[in-house]
Design an enzyme around this catalytic site. Sequence first.
Site, mmCIF file in Angstrom:
data_model
loop_
_atom_site.group_PDB
_atom_site.id
_atom_site.type_symbol
_atom_site.label_atom_id
_atom_site.label_comp_id
_atom_site.label_asym_id
_atom_site.label_seq_id
_atom_site.Cartn_x
_atom_site.Cartn_y
_atom_site.Cartn_z
ATOM 1 C CD GLN A 24 -7.031 -4.432 3.963
ATOM 2 O OE1 GLN A 24 -7.966 -5.185 4.263
ATOM 3 N NE2 GLN A 24 -7.213 -3.145 3.761
ATOM 4 C CE LYS B 124 -7.302 -0.245 6.405
ATOM 5 N NZ LYS B 124 -8.080 0.269 5.286
ATOM 6 C CG ASP C 15 0.515 -2.513 5.867
ATOM 7 O OD1 ASP C 15 -0.439 -2.717 6.633
ATOM 8 O OD2 ASP C 15 0.442 -1.777 4.862
ATOM 9 C CG HIS D 237 -1.897 0.977 1.427
ATOM 10 N ND1 HIS D 237 -1.636 2.269 1.809
ATOM 11 C CD2 HIS D 237 -3.242 0.902 1.264
ATOM 12 C CE1 HIS D 237 -2.778 2.944 1.878
ATOM 13 N NE2 HIS D 237 -3.767 2.130 1.546
ATOM 14 C CB CYS E 104 -3.795 3.484 -1.442
ATOM 15 S SG CYS E 104 -4.942 4.830 -1.178
HETATM 16 C C1 LIG Z 1 -2.498 -2.851 3.425
HETATM 17 C C2 LIG Z 1 -2.812 -1.482 3.943
HETATM 18 N N1 LIG Z 1 -1.855 -0.774 4.531
HETATM 19 C C3 LIG Z 1 -2.082 0.445 5.042
HETATM 20 C C4 LIG Z 1 -3.313 1.036 4.956
HETATM 21 C C5 LIG Z 1 -3.515 2.392 5.525
HETATM 22 O O1 LIG Z 1 -4.397 2.330 6.604
HETATM 23 P P1 LIG Z 1 -4.888 3.662 7.306
HETATM 24 O O2 LIG Z 1 -5.461 4.532 6.213
HETATM 25 O O3 LIG Z 1 -5.924 3.201 8.277
HETATM 26 O O4 LIG Z 1 -3.711 4.290 7.951
HETATM 27 C C6 LIG Z 1 -4.350 0.347 4.331
HETATM 28 C C7 LIG Z 1 -5.673 0.970 4.162
HETATM 29 O O5 LIG Z 1 -6.444 0.617 3.308
HETATM 30 C C8 LIG Z 1 -4.091 -0.949 3.808
HETATM 31 O O6 LIG Z 1 -5.054 -1.650 3.218
#
Ligand SMILES: Cc1ncc(COP(=O)(O)O)c(C=O)c1O
Length: 418
Positions: free
Chosen positions: A215, A238, A212, A135, A376
């Site tokens: 998900q 999430k 990370d 992401h 993203c």
């Molecule tokens: C894999 C992953 N990393 C990071 C993020 C960023 O999360 P946040 O916007 O809650 O900081 C997301 C959000 O969709 C994501 O799916």
Amino acid sequence: MTAIDTAALKNPDALDVKRVRTDFPILDLEVNGKPLVFLDNAASSQMPQPVLDRIVQYQTAEHANIHRAVHYLSEKATAEYEAARRRIQRFINAREEREVIYTSGTTDGINLVAHGFGRKFLGEGDEIILTTLEHHSNIVPWQMVAQEKGAKIRVVPINDRGEVDLDDYRGLFTERTKLVGVTHVSNALGTINPVKEMIAFAHERGVPVLVDGAQAVPHLDVDVRDLDCDFYAFSGHKLCGPTGIGILYGKAALLENMQPFKGGGDMILSVTFEKTTYNTIPHKFEAGTPPIMPAIALGAAVDYLGSIGMDRISAHETDLLDYATQCVNRMPGVRIIGTAERKAAVLSFAVEGVHPHDVGTLLNEEGVAIRTGHHCAQPVMQRFKLAATCRASFAFYNTMEEVDALVAAIRKVQKVFG
Ligand SMILES: Cc1ncc(COP(=O)(O)O)c(C=O)c1O
């Protein structure tokens, strides 16, 4: 003699989705005169009644600023805020509660590591390994630090199924590798990365790994000690919690050596104009008034998920994804993007001749909420030579009937554009 429920016999631990759904008032909504089919859970999931109740209880009977006063409400709020930290510690099986840092979300957690660890320990010519599946929030902070320090980013490619190859990964290590950043589950494709193996390999070379988990935590039984990751970031919204709260898990020894990313109140032991002594972890990284209510609500959310059982949640979501994959695979003119062997809760697809944005708009008319765009994760889109995909993402409160509604709505889109 009463009839035997064979389905229940086959799978006595199956999730009672009908009952679970009664915990989520928002799922009763109608959109455009149709029952809401909420399949945008990867962007943000919904909150169950126990979490909503916890928020009301906190705001009506427990709220004050924490860590700063001796009066009843401040002590109560502080105790609940710290109790929530322990709930989350247990949920991810962290060794110590001080290894659990409240952040505002995954992005904030990764930035904390990029700035707190990266800026301190990266130098000219050092290398960071990331994967194509990341992401943007696990790419851009590293680019910022790499630019400042003269470090380089090396990227693990993915195959046509959307999987990283462990040999490719291993081949990227050099004596200059200082950190690995890897998503546990891809938000764009649903691929589950072999993070345990990746971490073990990096550790053989003394390289720390940031995962990370945005998900992954909502869908898998994540155990940070079993993974042996050095950092693990995820978001509350999430995970059936509110926005504005997230968690960064970090091994205590690493966190203790890192620079705080933000300065301010609560993260200090003493301040003079000449010198500041920082607080101990985790407070060193929690400057200013934190998101107290969201933290307490996240504690309630992980208790709620724990009461259902992450293994049951995973099993039900796997059934949903398998069923949706089979249905969509049978549809002429619809192509699934991301066909990894191990996937979680995400079905990305393209409808031939129809722009994803139009698919999303027409599905909304049927009450079906999906996400369309680059999610993203533009490097993933570039890899598949697409500008965007349609993404249905599941949660444990979704049903097979909702998958049918998705499929029927896609058929309608094809008719409109046919
Ligand atoms: C894999 C992953 N990393 C990071 C993020 C960023 O999360 P946040 O916007 O809650 O900081 C997301 C959000 O969709 C994501 O799916």
